[in-house]
Scaffold this active site. Structure first.
Site, PDB file in Angstrom:
ATOM      1  N   HIS A  94       0.818  -1.228   0.000  1.00 34.84           N
ATOM      2  CA  HIS A  94       0.000   0.000   0.000  1.00 34.84           C
ATOM      3  C   HIS A  94       0.850   1.276   0.000  1.00 34.84           C
ATOM      4  O   HIS A  94       0.313   2.372  -0.183  1.00 34.84           O
ATOM      5  CB  HIS A  94      -0.936   0.033   1.215  1.00 34.84           C
ATOM      6  CG  HIS A  94      -1.976  -1.045   1.226  1.00 34.84           C
ATOM      7  ND1 HIS A  94      -2.914  -1.180   0.229  1.00 34.84           N
ATOM      8  CD2 HIS A  94      -2.219  -2.060   2.108  1.00 34.84           C
ATOM      9  CE1 HIS A  94      -3.700  -2.222   0.499  1.00 34.84           C
ATOM     10  NE2 HIS A  94      -3.297  -2.778   1.627  1.00 34.84           N
ATOM     11  N   ASP A 100      -2.568 -10.417  -2.363  1.00 37.30           N
ATOM     12  CA  ASP A 100      -3.106  -9.998  -1.068  1.00 37.30           C
ATOM     13  C   ASP A 100      -4.610  -9.734  -1.246  1.00 37.30           C
ATOM     14  O   ASP A 100      -5.068  -9.416  -2.342  1.00 37.30           O
ATOM     15  CB  ASP A 100      -2.384  -8.713  -0.612  1.00 37.30           C
ATOM     16  CG  ASP A 100      -2.756  -8.267   0.793  1.00 37.30           C
ATOM     17  OD1 ASP A 100      -1.993  -8.573   1.720  1.00 37.30           O
ATOM     18  OD2 ASP A 100      -3.801  -7.594   0.952  1.00 37.30           O
ATOM     19  N   HIS A 142      -6.241  -7.232  -0.309  1.00 34.98           N
ATOM     20  CA  HIS A 142      -6.442  -5.815  -0.630  1.00 34.98           C
ATOM     21  C   HIS A 142      -5.665  -5.425  -1.881  1.00 34.98           C
ATOM     22  O   HIS A 142      -4.567  -5.936  -2.117  1.00 34.98           O
ATOM     23  CB  HIS A 142      -5.985  -4.938   0.539  1.00 34.98           C
ATOM     24  CG  HIS A 142      -6.590  -5.305   1.855  1.00 34.98           C
ATOM     25  ND1 HIS A 142      -5.963  -6.150   2.753  1.00 34.98           N
ATOM     26  CD2 HIS A 142      -7.776  -4.963   2.409  1.00 34.98           C
ATOM     27  CE1 HIS A 142      -6.741  -6.297   3.820  1.00 34.98           C
ATOM     28  NE2 HIS A 142      -7.849  -5.598   3.637  1.00 34.98           N
ATOM     29  N   ASP A 147      -4.286 -12.896   3.744  1.00 30.90           N
ATOM     30  CA  ASP A 147      -5.554 -12.378   4.273  1.00 30.90           C
ATOM     31  C   ASP A 147      -6.741 -12.736   3.378  1.00 30.90           C
ATOM     32  O   ASP A 147      -7.874 -12.330   3.662  1.00 30.90           O
ATOM     33  CB  ASP A 147      -5.491 -10.868   4.566  1.00 30.90           C
ATOM     34  CG  ASP A 147      -4.799 -10.057   3.493  1.00 30.90           C
ATOM     35  OD1 ASP A 147      -4.481 -10.607   2.424  1.00 30.90           O
ATOM     36  OD2 ASP A 147      -4.576  -8.847   3.723  1.00 30.90           O
TER      37      ASP A 147
HETATM   38  N1  Q9C Z   1      -8.618   0.039  10.465  1.00 36.14           N
HETATM   39  C1  Q9C Z   1      -2.441  -5.230   4.231  1.00 36.14           C
HETATM   40  O1  Q9C Z   1      -3.053  -6.270   4.177  1.00 36.14           O
HETATM   41  N2  Q9C Z   1      -7.923  -1.561   7.012  1.00 36.14           N
HETATM   42  N3  Q9C Z   1      -3.002  -4.098   4.684  1.00 36.14           N
HETATM   43  C2  Q9C Z   1      -8.411  -0.316   7.471  1.00 36.14           C
HETATM   44  C3  Q9C Z   1      -9.548   0.431   9.450  1.00 36.14           C
HETATM   45  C4  Q9C Z   1      -6.686  -1.436   6.373  1.00 36.14           C
HETATM   46  C5  Q9C Z   1      -4.357  -4.081   5.107  1.00 36.14           C
HETATM   47  C6  Q9C Z   1      -9.586  -0.537   8.365  1.00 36.14           C
HETATM   48  C7  Q9C Z   1      -6.260  -2.770   5.842  1.00 36.14           C
HETATM   49  C8  Q9C Z   1      -4.850  -2.723   5.347  1.00 36.14           C
HETATM   50  C9  Q9C Z   1      -1.017  -5.174   3.848  1.00 36.14           C
HETATM   51 ZN    ZN Z   2      -4.137  -7.113   2.757  1.00 39.39          ZN
END
Ligand code: Q9C
Ligand code: ZN
Length: 338
Positions: free
Chosen positions: A155, A191, A193, A280
């Site tokens: 990200h 991943d 995301h 994930d």
């Molecule tokens: N806390 C990776 O899997 N979620 N990042 C935000 C509010 C963010 C995940 C929800 C998820 C990021 C590398």
């Molecule tokens: Zn992720």
């Protein structure tokens, strides 16, 4: 398969993240990497390639910010982890601001990615872990390696952090491979995301193909990137492929997308593959909504190995900590068994 890990990555342990309107325990815990390391056994020593390969994927001013942000936070009279609260959106312009809160807004895009006193140290060694795992692929002494990186990276863009990511380990290794003579490198991001930072870094770069299979950003983080019509621009037009899938996706639909991604990568004809691997997508992941099982990871690993490319596997997300070791081992076993 050679496995690379550095314990200095464990120092980064953010306390809280802003989650659904409140401060919650941070999902990206040091134990994630520890449990995978224990499960996989012996790890290779990580070498220090210095700061210059980091500066090939990130801007110098961003690296300076990341290295000094927590010190500036403390100097401003704060305690705990540094996190922003104001983000420039409308009519943004490159103001030269000094206030730590302004800098946090300038160099980040979410409130889930705090900077701790140890973030720079951990992220630095995460990037060195990816570069160390790349080395045997560059000199031809291995055909696949695994970089157990933490914190994750996909990200993070050239000049911003977000999504638990600070330095883009996969992008740094990809650019290092390009600089070492690989004319075309493909990145496959699996991943849960979308890897918006990686996509952004190579958006206009026709020598790096970025393919991502992820949860539809209409329903899932990071919302603003990863939609199917995003395909790159300029010299990179057509070198980005986004394959968003709905919540609840199980292996058969996942494999269809994987075959599509691998076909596009084969058509690009790269000499190296970088796999951004987040576990994930697992059915038991606490923050995600696909239904991939432990056994499925072996199938996925086998399909990717069948591409027949030298492959650097870089760890991204995966938050079902108790099952993470087995899930990673399953993917690696499936890859090597092929
Ligand atoms: N806390 C990776 O899997 N979620 N990042 C935000 C509010 C963010 C995940 C929800 C998820 C990021 C590398
Ligand atoms: Zn992720």
């Amino acid at each position: 398969m050679q496995i690379f890990f550095d314990r200095r990555q464990l120092a980064h342990a953010p306390a809280l993240e802003l989650h659904n309107g409140g401060w919650a325990e941070h999902a990206e815990k040091p134990s994630r990497a520890e449990i995978v390391c224990e499960r996989l056994g012996a790890c290779e020593t990580v070498r220090d390639f210095g700061r210059s390969p980091l500066a090939r994927a990130h801007t110098a001013d961003y690296l300076d910010f990341l290295e000094t942000a927590h010190t500036r936070w403390i100097a401003a009279g704060r305690s705990g982890d540094a996190v922003g609260y104001t983000w420039p959106v409308v009519r943004r312009r490159p103001l030269d601001l000094d206030r730590i809160d302004a800098l946090l807004g300038r160099y980040s895009y979410d409130a889930g990615t705090p900077i701790t006193a140890d973030t720079w140290e951990a992220a630095y060694w995460g990037a060195q872990t990816a570069l160390s795992a790349l080395a045997p692929l560059l000199d031809g002494s291995a055909s696949a390696s695994f970089a157990l990186c933490r914190p994750p990276g996909h990200h993070a863009g050239a000049d911003y952090l977000g999504g638990y990511c600070y330095l883009n380990n996969a992008a740094i290794a990809t650019q290092a491979a390009r600089d070492a003579g690989h004319a075309r490198v493909a990145i496959l991001d699996i991943d849960y995301h979308h890897g918006n930072g990686t996509q952004d870094i190579f958006w206009e770069d026709g020598s790096v193909f970025f393919a991502s299979i992820h949860a539809d950003p209409s329903t899932d983080y990071p919302f603003f990137w990863g939609h199917a019509d995003e395909a790159g621009d300029g010299a990179g037009a057509g070198a980005t492929l986004n394959l968003p899938l709905p919540r609840g996706t199980k292996l058969p639909a996942y494999l269809d997308a994987l075959e599509q991604a691998l076909a596009a990568i084969a058509a690009f004809d790269p000499s190296l593959l970088v796999l951004s691997f987040g576990a994930d997508t697992f059915e038991g992941d606490p923050i995600s909504h696909f239904a991939i099982t432990r056994a499925d990871y072996a199938t996925i690993g086998g399909r990717i190995a069948a591409a027949g490319l030298p492959t650097l596997i870089v760890m991204e997300g995966g938050y079902a900590v108790a099952e993470l070791g087995d899930n990673v081992a399953s993917l690696l076993d499936g890859f090597t068994a092929r």
